[in-house]
Design an enzyme around this catalytic site. Structure first.
Site, PDB file in Angstrom:
ATOM      1  N   HIS A   7       0.846  -1.197   0.000  1.00 13.13           N
ATOM      2  CA  HIS A   7       0.000   0.000   0.000  1.00 13.13           C
ATOM      3  C   HIS A   7       0.890   1.260   0.000  1.00 13.13           C
ATOM      4  O   HIS A   7       0.733   2.149  -0.846  1.00 13.13           O
ATOM      5  CB  HIS A   7      -0.910  -0.043   1.235  1.00 13.13           C
ATOM      6  CG  HIS A   7      -1.744   1.180   1.453  1.00 13.13           C
ATOM      7  ND1 HIS A   7      -3.116   1.164   1.407  1.00 13.13           N
ATOM      8  CD2 HIS A   7      -1.403   2.469   1.728  1.00 13.13           C
ATOM      9  CE1 HIS A   7      -3.574   2.377   1.648  1.00 13.13           C
ATOM     10  NE2 HIS A   7      -2.559   3.199   1.846  1.00 13.13           N
ATOM     11  N   GLU A   8       1.858   1.299   0.914  1.00 11.02           N
ATOM     12  CA  GLU A   8       2.726   2.482   1.027  1.00 11.02           C
ATOM     13  C   GLU A   8       3.643   2.623  -0.193  1.00 11.02           C
ATOM     14  O   GLU A   8       3.894   3.731  -0.663  1.00 11.02           O
ATOM     15  CB  GLU A   8       3.561   2.427   2.308  1.00 11.02           C
ATOM     16  CG  GLU A   8       2.751   2.435   3.592  1.00 11.02           C
ATOM     17  CD  GLU A   8       1.780   3.607   3.693  1.00 11.02           C
ATOM     18  OE1 GLU A   8       2.070   4.682   3.145  1.00 11.02           O
ATOM     19  OE2 GLU A   8       0.718   3.428   4.315  1.00 11.02           O
ATOM     20  N   HIS A  14       1.881   4.394  -2.985  1.00 11.27           N
ATOM     21  CA  HIS A  14       1.932   5.856  -2.828  1.00 11.27           C
ATOM     22  C   HIS A  14       3.291   6.368  -3.318  1.00 11.27           C
ATOM     23  O   HIS A  14       3.377   7.345  -4.063  1.00 11.27           O
ATOM     24  CB  HIS A  14       1.802   6.251  -1.353  1.00 11.27           C
ATOM     25  CG  HIS A  14       0.422   6.136  -0.783  1.00 11.27           C
ATOM     26  ND1 HIS A  14      -0.661   6.760  -1.335  1.00 11.27           N
ATOM     27  CD2 HIS A  14      -0.044   5.503   0.324  1.00 11.27           C
ATOM     28  CE1 HIS A  14      -1.740   6.497  -0.593  1.00 11.27           C
ATOM     29  NE2 HIS A  14      -1.387   5.730   0.409  1.00 11.27           N
TER      30      HIS A  14
END
Ligand SMILES: [Zn+2]
Length: 392
Positions: free
Chosen positions: A68-69, A72
């Site tokens: 997820h990170e 980004h």
């Protein structure tokens, strides 16, 4: 908050580290799965296998947080925003960006990337569990299904519209695009984050006290974190706006007292005792090249009998220990990099070409904040004497 983090190496060029609280989460999730979720989903499964599946599923959950990170981070990099590092901790992860996206579109894409990754992982894991049920034993299928559902929940939670959650960033990007004012959009998203945090905390307390469910504690913790983080952002937002395009050269002290690197500690201490009131000094070489900084505190650590032999340059803090900024760098960049010099201990060296143009100390930064609060812009004093001017 994250001072005690364990480095986990670089992933596709991004430094990743984990706060120790991640271990607590790993254990809690493993325990939840092995003692409650899995025995219920696969009755009759033997206990050691429940723990092994629980541990692997918990590790899978952490891996999906990291993905997820990283999503980004990749999209940020694609839009020209460098990524400082990713930190995993108790309540999720955080990708620290070096700057701000230039347009609402980039802001939106960076924010959407994380929840999108969680949705994809969740959908894939859940789909895999459905396909594998019947062929694989019930334990791994249940683990996979739990991973799928938790990733979908993670995406949904992150889409709640309040900063610093991804949903808050999305809200900011939309208002930014609509009203054309980034600072105002950011402030609205931060306020919304505070309200959201309060709602979550109250819901958590209700769950804890009325329903006697211990998991309410997580909501309280999350709510508290949101209020705290949104408040911190709200506090720095207007300041950033006020400082605007102010440059380091506008706020620096352009005639600081210089420490000549080739002098002995004793000779410089004698000189400093009778000149000015500074406690920390830029150190220059004989040719006028900035070498680093030194404070009276650093000099005092040199044993008394060595002070006539050891030179200032040998005691000076150099290289990575001392931030160096060009005279035309914006003050907000200095703050984004976390350069807040401590009074009497640190200085930011300001350079023009290869030479020293001045220094920024704690007082210079505070003076800039105070003057801008009075609606006045600090100006360069224009007092550019040749260095080293105070050394004969
Ligand atoms: Zn995210």
């Amino acid at each position: 908050m994250f001072r005690t983090a364990i480095p986990l190496g670089r992933w596709a060029g991004v430094a990743v580290r984990a706060h120790w609280s991640v271990l607590v989460v790993l254990l809690l999730i493993t325990d939840l799965l092995a003692s409650a979720v899995l025995p219920q989903a696969a009755p009759g499964a033997n206990t050691p296998w429940c723990w092994i599946t629980g541990g692997l599923t918990a590790a899978g959950f952490l891996a999906s947080l990291l993905l997820h990170e990283l999503s980004h981070a990749f999209v940020a990099r694609h839009h020209g925003v460098a990524v400082k590092r990713i930190t995993l901790w108790m309540l999720g992860g955080a990708a620290e960006l070096e700057g701000e996206p230039a347009t609402p579109k980039a802001d939106l894409r960076i924010a959407v990337a994380g929840p999108l990754a969680s949705l994809l992982i969740g959908g894939t894991a859940l789909g895999g569990a459905v396909l594998a049920s019947g062929t694989l034993p019930p334990l791994p299928v249940s683990g996979l299904a739990w991973l799928g559902v938790s990733n979908l929940l993670l995406a949904a939670f992150n889409l709640l519209p309040g900063a610093p959650l991804d949903g808050g960033r999305i809200l900011r990007a939309i208002i930014w695009r609509w009203r054309g004012d980034r600072a105002r959009a950011g402030a609205i998203a931060d306020r919304s984050g505070q309200v959201l945090g309060a709602v979550l905390a109250v819901a958590g307390f209700a769950q804890l006290l009325l329903l006697r469910q211990f998991t309410g504690l997580w909501l309280v913790l999350l709510g508290w974190f949101l209020i705290f983080a949104a408040q911190a952002e709200f506090a720095t937002g207007p300041l950033r706006e006020r400082l605007g395009t102010l440059r380091v050269g506008d706020i620096m002290n352009s005639s600081p007292m210089i420490a000549p690197g080739w002098w002995t500690v004793d000779a410089f201490a004698e000189y400093a005792a009778g000149a000015g009131h500074d406690r920390v000094f830029p150190v220059l070489s004989f040719d006028g090249v900035p070498l680093g900084i030194v404070s009276l505190g650093d000099l005092a650590k040199v044993p008394a009998d060595a002070r006539r032999a050891i030179r200032v340059t040998d005691v000076a803090r150099k290289d990575q220990a001392v931030p160096v900024m060009r005279v035309d760098t914006e003050v907000t960049v200095l703050m984004e990099r976390g350069h807040f010099p401590r009074a009497g201990r640190d200085l930011v060296l300001v350079t023009r070409g290869s030479g020293l143009a001045g220094v920024v100390g704690a007082d210079d930064l505070a003076r800039a904040f105070e003057l801008t609060a009075l609606d006045h812009r600090p100006r360069a004093t224009g007092d550019h004497k040749a260095f080293p001017q105070s050394v004969k």
